[in-house]
Write a protein that holds these residues in place. Structure first.
Motif, short mmCIF file in Angstrom:
data_model
loop_
_atom_site.label_atom_id
_atom_site.label_comp_id
_atom_site.label_asym_id
_atom_site.label_seq_id
_atom_site.Cartn_x
_atom_site.Cartn_y
_atom_site.Cartn_z
N ASN A 173 12.98 -12.35 39.53
CA ASN A 173 12.43 -12.87 41.49
C ASN A 173 10.58 -11.67 41.54
OD1 ASN A 173 14.16 -14.12 43.00
ND2 ASN A 173 15.15 -12.02 43.90
N ASP A 174 10.51 -12.21 39.81
CA ASP A 174 8.80 -11.93 40.07
C ASP A 174 8.99 -9.66 39.94
OD1 ASP A 174 7.44 -13.76 39.20
OD2 ASP A 174 7.22 -14.23 41.84
N GLU A 175 10.02 -9.38 39.64
CA GLU A 175 10.01 -7.61 39.20
C GLU A 175 10.75 -7.32 38.51
OE1 GLU A 175 9.37 -5.60 43.96
OE2 GLU A 175 11.37 -6.92 43.52
N LEU A 176 11.01 -6.47 37.65
CA LEU A 176 12.05 -5.86 37.02
C LEU A 176 13.27 -5.71 37.11
CD1 LEU A 176 11.55 -4.33 33.44
CD2 LEU A 176 11.40 -2.66 34.72
N ALA A 177 13.96 -6.10 36.03
CA ALA A 177 15.59 -5.06 37.05
C ALA A 177 16.15 -5.26 35.46
CB ALA A 177 16.13 -6.59 37.41
N LEU A 178 17.31 -4.31 35.34
CA LEU A 178 17.65 -3.92 34.43
C LEU A 178 19.25 -4.43 34.65
CD1 LEU A 178 16.38 -0.74 34.11
CD2 LEU A 178 16.40 -2.29 32.89
N PHE A 179 19.74 -4.88 33.91
CA PHE A 179 21.09 -5.99 34.39
C PHE A 179 22.40 -5.04 33.30
CE2 PHE A 179 18.15 -8.92 35.67
CZ PHE A 179 19.10 -9.52 36.59
N LEU A 180 23.66 -4.64 33.24
CA LEU A 180 24.33 -4.46 32.26
C LEU A 180 25.41 -5.82 32.35
CD1 LEU A 180 26.47 -1.80 31.03
CD2 LEU A 180 27.33 -2.11 32.58
N VAL A 181 25.41 -5.70 30.85
CA VAL A 181 25.43 -6.76 30.28
C VAL A 181 26.90 -6.79 29.05
CG1 VAL A 181 25.21 -8.98 28.48
CG2 VAL A 181 22.99 -8.77 30.60
N ASP A 182 27.69 -7.31 29.07
CA ASP A 182 29.27 -7.21 28.00
C ASP A 182 28.99 -7.77 26.54
OD1 ASP A 182 32.00 -7.10 26.73
OD2 ASP A 182 32.51 -6.20 28.35
N ALA A 183 29.62 -6.64 25.91
CA ALA A 183 29.13 -7.44 24.19
C ALA A 183 29.91 -8.88 24.04
CB ALA A 183 29.04 -6.59 23.23
N SER A 184 30.68 -9.16 24.12
CA SER A 184 31.55 -10.57 24.36
C SER A 184 31.15 -11.47 25.80
CB SER A 184 33.02 -9.89 24.83
OG SER A 184 33.43 -9.78 26.06
N GLN A 185 29.88 -11.21 26.48
CA GLN A 185 29.52 -12.44 27.16
C GLN A 185 29.31 -13.67 26.86
OE1 GLN A 185 29.00 -11.73 31.22
NE2 GLN A 185 28.05 -14.28 30.62
N ALA A 186 29.94 -14.54 27.16
CA ALA A 186 28.84 -16.07 26.82
C ALA A 186 27.65 -16.20 26.79
CB ALA A 186 30.01 -16.54 27.73
N GLY A 187 27.09 -16.41 25.86
CA GLY A 187 25.64 -16.85 25.79
C GLY A 187 25.20 -15.67 25.05
N LEU A 188 25.76 -14.62 24.51
CA LEU A 188 25.42 -13.80 23.80
C LEU A 188 25.25 -13.95 22.91
CD1 LEU A 188 22.92 -10.67 23.97
CD2 LEU A 188 26.16 -10.05 24.27
N THR A 189 24.22 -13.70 22.25
CA THR A 189 24.79 -13.64 20.69
C THR A 189 24.02 -12.48 19.77
OG1 THR A 189 24.77 -15.79 20.11
CG2 THR A 189 24.61 -14.97 18.05
N ILE A 190 24.19 -11.76 18.96
CA ILE A 190 24.02 -10.69 18.54
C ILE A 190 23.90 -10.77 16.64
CG2 ILE A 190 24.32 -7.95 17.27
CD1 ILE A 190 26.17 -8.31 20.10
N ASN A 191 21.90 -10.30 15.84
CA ASN A 191 21.95 -10.83 14.46
C ASN A 191 22.18 -9.30 14.15
OD1 ASN A 191 20.94 -11.92 12.44
ND2 ASN A 191 18.99 -11.29 12.88
N ALA A 192 23.43 -8.84 13.64
CA ALA A 192 23.26 -7.95 13.77
C ALA A 192 22.36 -7.57 11.92
CB ALA A 192 24.95 -7.09 13.42
#
Length: 373
Positions: A173-192
């Motif tokens: 909503n046009d403001e900065l926000a911080l979210f807690l996201v699980d490492a196993s969350q669907a849609g999250l990919t980690i290129n280590a």
């Protein structure tokens, strides 16, 4: 600047240094960073169970020790002396700071896991276009029935391969926000990938990831304030770590020049080399004073805290380069070999120079704060 640690802080330093001497030698570290995992997870558990340092920055009400910034500085300096690759800064200091200040009861409940070592919660704040400014965020989030839908891309997230959760910044909503996201969350990919200093990092691609409403940690001015605190805390604690790194490079260089002989005598007897080692020591002491100033001002008014943090980061970035380059040069060709510790310390010093802001970035930030004050 004259400064004496308390009896408790000296005990903390002594016990941590003894543990690392006995359980985290240079050769052990070389073996561990060469493995697929890139670390020895038992060390992290020992930090929790034997030493208790994972809860050092956690408030007593949340199950931690409630240590002050100087105690955290003691730990970071000792970790630097042993080139520890564990994500202590990222999870036990920066992650803890955000969770405790967020006001999110569900997030604060995770602090017990940080203390006992079962949770590694890492900030994922850098983006390709941010250039060290954590407030420049292109990731987006929107409210949906299930909670929030996040699309974001984060780069060089230190400790990403070992994280259980991430703290992700995005625009809501046009403001900065911080979210807690699980490492196993669907849609999250980690290129280590491995870093030049032996640590591990990863790039995060978050595509249409849906998180519940409890994942929102902060928005608007609260999120802006938290990111500013993270920037300054990271600068101060990286400065503390660099003191340990530079101290070891200086000590190893002095010892090497006492053993290396030319023209029938140790090269430590040559006055020109003595001058260079004295200059290294002077850079280290200037960095120490700047670091102490930044650490002691962590609880001060925003502008004063930020000025001290940027001054420290600019100072230690320059000192890391000077001490590191001279350490390698005074070791000669041996200074570039993988077998010699000084090359690994030089790599870590080089990496610190670009973490959470280069020298030029912090000089400009310092000037901007002074002008607006």
């Amino acid at each position: 600047m004259n400064f004496d640690y308390t009896e408790e802080q000296e005990l903390l330093r002594t016990s941590l240094r003894a543990y690392l001497r006995d359980h985290y030698s240079f050769e052990q570290r070389r073996q561990w960073i060469a493995t697929t995992e890139g670390r020895n997870s038992k060390v992290w558990q020992d930090f929790a169970d034997r030493l208790g340092i994972l809860g050092l920055a956690v408030a007593e009400d949340d199950g931690g020790i409630g240590g002050d910034a100087v105690s955290c500085m003691v730990v970071m300096e000792e970790l630097g002396r042993s080139l520890v690759v564990e994500p202590y800064l990222e999870s036990s200091l920066l992650g803890v700071r955000i969770l405790q200040r967020s006001g999110n009861s569900a997030a604060r409940a995770l602090l017990a896991g940080v203390v006992d070592g079962s949770e590694i919660i890492v900030p994922a704040l850098n983006e390709a276009a941010s250039r060290f400014d954590l407030h420049k965020v292109q990731g987006r989030a929107q409210s949906v029935t299930e909670g929030f839908l996040i699309d974001a891309s984060k780069i060089v997230v230190r400790g990403a391969p070992w994280a259980s959760r991430f703290i992700v910044s995005a625009i809501l909503n046009d403001e900065l926000a911080l979210f807690l996201v699980d490492a196993s969350q669907a849609g999250l990919t980690i290129n280590a990938y491995p870093c030049i200093d032996g640590g591990r990092a990863g790039d995060l691609a978050i595509v249409a990831a849906t998180v519940n409403s409890d994942a929102l940690l902060a928005t608007g001015s609260e999120a802006e304030t938290l990111l500013a605190e993270v920037q300054d805390l990271a600068s101060a604690m990286l400065a503390a770590e660099s003191l340990g790194v530079m101290a070891r490079m200086h000590e190893d260089t002095v010892e090497y020049t006492r053993q290396r002989r030319q023209f029938g005598q140790p090269i430590a007897n040559f006055q020109a080399l003595q001058h260079r080692m004295v200059d290294m020591y002077m850079q280290l002491e200037m960095a120490r004073s700047a670091t102490l100033s930044a650490v002691l001002r962590q609880g001060e008014e925003v502008a004063e805290r930020a000025l001290a943090a940027s001054a420290a980061k600019a100072t230690i970035n320059e000192a890391c380069q000077f001490v590191g380059q001279n350490a390698v040069q005074l070791h000669g060709g041996m200074g570039m070999t993988d077998e010699l510790a000084v090359s690994h310390y030089f790599k870590r010093a080089t990496a610190i120079e670009t973490q959470y802001g280069s020298r030029d970035y912090h000089l400009l930030r310092h000037a901007d704060i002074r002008r607006s004050a």
